[in-house]
Design a protein around this motif. Structure first.
Motif, PDB file in Angstrom:
ATOM      1  N   ALA A  66       0.630  -1.123  -0.070  1.00  0.00           N
ATOM      2  CA  ALA A  66      -0.192   0.066   0.038  1.00  0.00           C
ATOM      3  C   ALA A  66       0.715   1.100  -0.072  1.00  0.00           C
ATOM      4  O   ALA A  66       0.467   2.053  -0.439  1.00  0.00           O
ATOM      5  CB  ALA A  66      -1.006   0.020   1.312  1.00  0.00           C
ATOM      6  N   GLN A  67       2.097   1.141   0.819  1.00  0.00           N
ATOM      7  CA  GLN A  67       2.960   2.521   0.788  1.00  0.00           C
ATOM      8  C   GLN A  67       3.465   2.580  -0.620  1.00  0.00           C
ATOM      9  O   GLN A  67       3.439   3.655  -1.398  1.00  0.00           O
ATOM     10  CB  GLN A  67       4.110   1.865   1.759  1.00  0.00           C
ATOM     11  CG  GLN A  67       3.829   2.495   3.313  1.00  0.00           C
ATOM     12  CD  GLN A  67       5.177   2.371   3.934  1.00  0.00           C
ATOM     13  OE1 GLN A  67       5.598   1.326   4.180  1.00  0.00           O
ATOM     14  NE2 GLN A  67       5.763   3.877   4.008  1.00  0.00           N
ATOM     15  N   ALA A  68       3.836   1.343  -1.470  1.00  0.00           N
ATOM     16  CA  ALA A  68       4.368   1.514  -2.624  1.00  0.00           C
ATOM     17  C   ALA A  68       3.534   2.127  -3.778  1.00  0.00           C
ATOM     18  O   ALA A  68       3.871   2.872  -4.574  1.00  0.00           O
ATOM     19  CB  ALA A  68       4.749   0.169  -3.142  1.00  0.00           C
ATOM     20  N   ASP A  69       2.257   2.164  -3.201  1.00  0.00           N
ATOM     21  CA  ASP A  69       1.051   2.863  -4.286  1.00  0.00           C
ATOM     22  C   ASP A  69       1.081   4.375  -3.765  1.00  0.00           C
ATOM     23  O   ASP A  69       0.070   5.004  -4.348  1.00  0.00           O
ATOM     24  CB  ASP A  69      -0.313   2.004  -4.133  1.00  0.00           C
ATOM     25  CG  ASP A  69      -0.111   0.594  -4.722  1.00  0.00           C
ATOM     26  OD1 ASP A  69       0.587   0.481  -5.608  1.00  0.00           O
ATOM     27  OD2 ASP A  69      -0.981  -0.184  -4.439  1.00  0.00           O
ATOM     28  N   GLY A  70       1.767   4.710  -2.929  1.00  0.00           N
ATOM     29  CA  GLY A  70       1.986   6.154  -2.559  1.00  0.00           C
ATOM     30  C   GLY A  70       1.228   6.592  -1.177  1.00  0.00           C
ATOM     31  O   GLY A  70       1.267   7.903  -1.025  1.00  0.00           O
ATOM     32  N   ALA A  71       0.625   5.397  -0.719  1.00  0.00           N
ATOM     33  CA  ALA A  71       0.062   5.894   0.742  1.00  0.00           C
ATOM     34  C   ALA A  71       1.138   6.218   2.001  1.00  0.00           C
ATOM     35  O   ALA A  71       2.233   5.599   1.786  1.00  0.00           O
ATOM     36  CB  ALA A  71      -1.025   4.835   1.131  1.00  0.00           C
ATOM     37  N   ASP A  72       0.849   7.069   2.607  1.00  0.00           N
ATOM     38  CA  ASP A  72       1.442   7.459   3.904  1.00  0.00           C
ATOM     39  C   ASP A  72       1.523   6.097   4.776  1.00  0.00           C
ATOM     40  O   ASP A  72       0.727   5.253   4.669  1.00  0.00           O
ATOM     41  CB  ASP A  72       0.804   8.706   4.676  1.00  0.00           C
ATOM     42  CG  ASP A  72       1.531   8.548   6.140  1.00  0.00           C
ATOM     43  OD1 ASP A  72       2.569   9.282   6.157  1.00  0.00           O
ATOM     44  OD2 ASP A  72       0.760   8.195   6.847  1.00  0.00           O
ATOM     45  N   LEU A  73       2.547   5.862   5.392  1.00  0.00           N
ATOM     46  CA  LEU A  73       2.638   4.668   6.435  1.00  0.00           C
ATOM     47  C   LEU A  73       1.521   4.456   7.219  1.00  0.00           C
ATOM     48  O   LEU A  73       1.057   3.511   7.338  1.00  0.00           O
ATOM     49  CB  LEU A  73       4.124   4.621   6.972  1.00  0.00           C
ATOM     50  CG  LEU A  73       4.305   3.461   7.964  1.00  0.00           C
ATOM     51  CD1 LEU A  73       3.877   1.944   7.288  1.00  0.00           C
ATOM     52  CD2 LEU A  73       5.595   3.624   8.703  1.00  0.00           C
ATOM     53  N   ASP A  74       1.260   5.215   7.981  1.00  0.00           N
ATOM     54  CA  ASP A  74       0.040   5.164   8.983  1.00  0.00           C
ATOM     55  C   ASP A  74      -1.092   5.114   8.544  1.00  0.00           C
ATOM     56  O   ASP A  74      -2.103   4.264   9.001  1.00  0.00           O
ATOM     57  CB  ASP A  74       0.073   6.536   9.930  1.00  0.00           C
ATOM     58  CG  ASP A  74       1.350   6.375  10.857  1.00  0.00           C
ATOM     59  OD1 ASP A  74       1.972   5.568  10.922  1.00  0.00           O
ATOM     60  OD2 ASP A  74       1.771   7.618  11.291  1.00  0.00           O
ATOM     61  N   ALA A  75      -1.241   5.750   7.183  1.00  0.00           N
ATOM     62  CA  ALA A  75      -2.421   5.611   6.572  1.00  0.00           C
ATOM     63  C   ALA A  75      -2.971   4.249   6.090  1.00  0.00           C
ATOM     64  O   ALA A  75      -3.665   3.650   6.052  1.00  0.00           O
ATOM     65  CB  ALA A  75      -2.705   6.676   5.359  1.00  0.00           C
ATOM     66  N   ALA A  76      -1.682   3.802   5.470  1.00  0.00           N
ATOM     67  CA  ALA A  76      -1.536   2.292   4.764  1.00  0.00           C
ATOM     68  C   ALA A  76      -1.971   1.308   5.990  1.00  0.00           C
ATOM     69  O   ALA A  76      -2.682   0.356   5.508  1.00  0.00           O
ATOM     70  CB  ALA A  76      -0.278   2.112   4.232  1.00  0.00           C
ATOM     71  N   THR A  77      -1.217   1.599   7.011  1.00  0.00           N
ATOM     72  CA  THR A  77      -1.562   0.620   8.522  1.00  0.00           C
ATOM     73  C   THR A  77      -2.831   0.574   8.568  1.00  0.00           C
ATOM     74  O   THR A  77      -3.469  -0.405   8.645  1.00  0.00           O
ATOM     75  CB  THR A  77      -0.611   1.147   9.432  1.00  0.00           C
ATOM     76  OG1 THR A  77       0.666   1.137   8.926  1.00  0.00           O
ATOM     77  CG2 THR A  77      -0.811  -0.065  10.587  1.00  0.00           C
ATOM     78  N   ALA A  78      -3.401   1.502   8.671  1.00  0.00           N
ATOM     79  CA  ALA A  78      -4.959   1.803   9.259  1.00  0.00           C
ATOM     80  C   ALA A  78      -5.781   1.238   8.219  1.00  0.00           C
ATOM     81  O   ALA A  78      -6.638   0.455   8.527  1.00  0.00           O
ATOM     82  CB  ALA A  78      -5.341   3.290   9.283  1.00  0.00           C
TER      83      ALA A  78
END
Length: 269
Positions: free
Chosen positions: A123-135
Motif C-alpha cells: 500500500a505504501q508503494a502505491d503512494g500511501a502514507d505509512l500510518d494511513a496504509a497501516t490503518a
C-alpha cells in the motif's frame, strides 16, 4: 510406453543437489567443502536461497530461529509430542506428532504477519502514507478476523523475545544489512493498536510478540511468507525433540492430557 532414462532423470530434476557416486554437491558446493566451514544457519539459507548469506543476514536469521525454539508444555505441539513419546511410537513419531500440530492457529501467525506487513508495504508503494496504509490494511484484516497476527500474547504482558529481536533488526538497518521497511510497518501497527482510546482507558497494551518480531526478520531478509512458517517449524522442532526425549526418560506409559486423578466433566444426559 517405457520412460527413457532422460525422462526419468528429468522427473526428479532439482537445482538443490547433485548426487552421483562419490559426489554430493549442495547448490553447486561440494559437501566436503561445507563440512566444518559452514554453520547450520548458513546451511539453511544456502539450501533455501541458493547462495550463502552475508554475515549480518545470518545473524538475524539465527536470532529468529533461536527465539522460537520452545514455549513449554502448554503449547499443543509440545504437549502432544510428550504424550506421543509415552505411547511406544518412537522418537521420530513423537517429533512428527508435535510438528503436525503446527497449523494456522498454532504456528502460523508468523507467516500471517509477514503477509500483513507485505500488504502494508505494498500500500505504501502505491503512494500511501505509512500510518494511513497501516490503518487501511489493519481494517481490512479485521473484517476477516478480530485476531491480528503478531501482536498481543495470551501469556506474556510483554513478550521477552520482542525487544532483543527488534534491537538486532535496528542494528542491521543501521549497518545497511536490511532496509527496515517491514520493521517500520510492524511498529506502525503496534502504535495503531496502542493508540489511546477514551472509551477504554484501562485497555491492556497490545505489544508485538515473537511472531511479529520474527515476521519482521523473515520479511526484511526477503523470505516468502510460507517460508516464515517453515522456518518456525525448523526452530520449534528443536524444542519438540528436547521435550520428547525428556518425556521418554520419565518412565510413564500412555500419558494423557490430564492427570489420571482428574476426570473430564460429563455433559451428557
Amino acid at each position: 510406453m517405457q520412460a527413457s532414462s532422460e525422462e526419468s532423470a528429468r522427473w526428479w530434476s532439482t537445482a538443490i543437489i547433485r548426487m552421483a557416486p562419490g559426489v554430493i554437491e549442495l547448490r553447486g558446493r561440494p559437501i566436503q567443502d561445507l563440512i566444518g566451514t559452514v554453520g547450520l544457519t548458513e546451511m539453511i539459507w544456502l539450501m533455501l536461497r541458493g547462495e550463502p548469506p552475508a554475515p549480518g543476514q545470518a545473524v538475524l536469521l539465527e536470532a529468529a530461529l533461536v527465539a522460537g525454539v520452545d514455549h513449554g508444555p502448554q503449547a499443543p505441539s509440545i504437549a502432544a509430542a510428550r504424550m506421543a513419546a509415552t505411547c511406544g511410537v518412537g522418537l521420530n513419531n513423537a517429533i512428527a506428532t508435535g510438528v503436525n500440530l503446527l497449523g494456522d492457529s498454532h504456528g502460523g501467525a508468523g507467516q500471517q504477519c509477514v503477509e500483513l506487513l507485505q500488504d502494508i508495504c505494498a500500500a505504501q508503494a502505491d503512494g500511501a502514507d505509512l500510518d494511513a496504509a497501516t490503518a487501511t490494511v489493519v481494517a481490512a484484516w479485521r473484517e476477516r478476523s478480530r485476531y491480528l497476527p503478531g501482536f498481543g500474547h495470551r501469556f506474556h504482558p510483554v513478550d521477552p523475545r520482542r525487544d532483543p529481536l527488534l534491537a538486532l533488526v535496528d542494528e542491521a538497518v543501521a549497518d545497511g544489512v536490511v532496509e527496515g521497511r517491514f520493521a517500520a510497518a510492524a511498529r506502525s501497527v503496534e502504535a495503531l493498536l496502542n493508540r489511546p482510546d477514551p472509551d477504554r482507558p484501562d485497555r491492556r497494551p497490545v505489544p508485538m510478540n515473537i511472531d511479529g518480531a520474527t515476521a519482521v526478520i523473515y520479511a526484511e531478509l526477503g523470505f516468502a511468507a510460507p517460508l516464515a512458517r517453515g522456518l518456525f517449524v525448523l526452530s520449534r522442532t528443536i524444542g519438540i525433540l528436547a521435550h520428547a526425549w525428556e518425556e521418554t526418560g520419565s518412565g510413564r506409559r500412555n500419558k494423557g492430557p490430564i492427570p489420571p486423578s482428574i476426570l473430564p466433566e460429563y455433559l451428557g444426559p
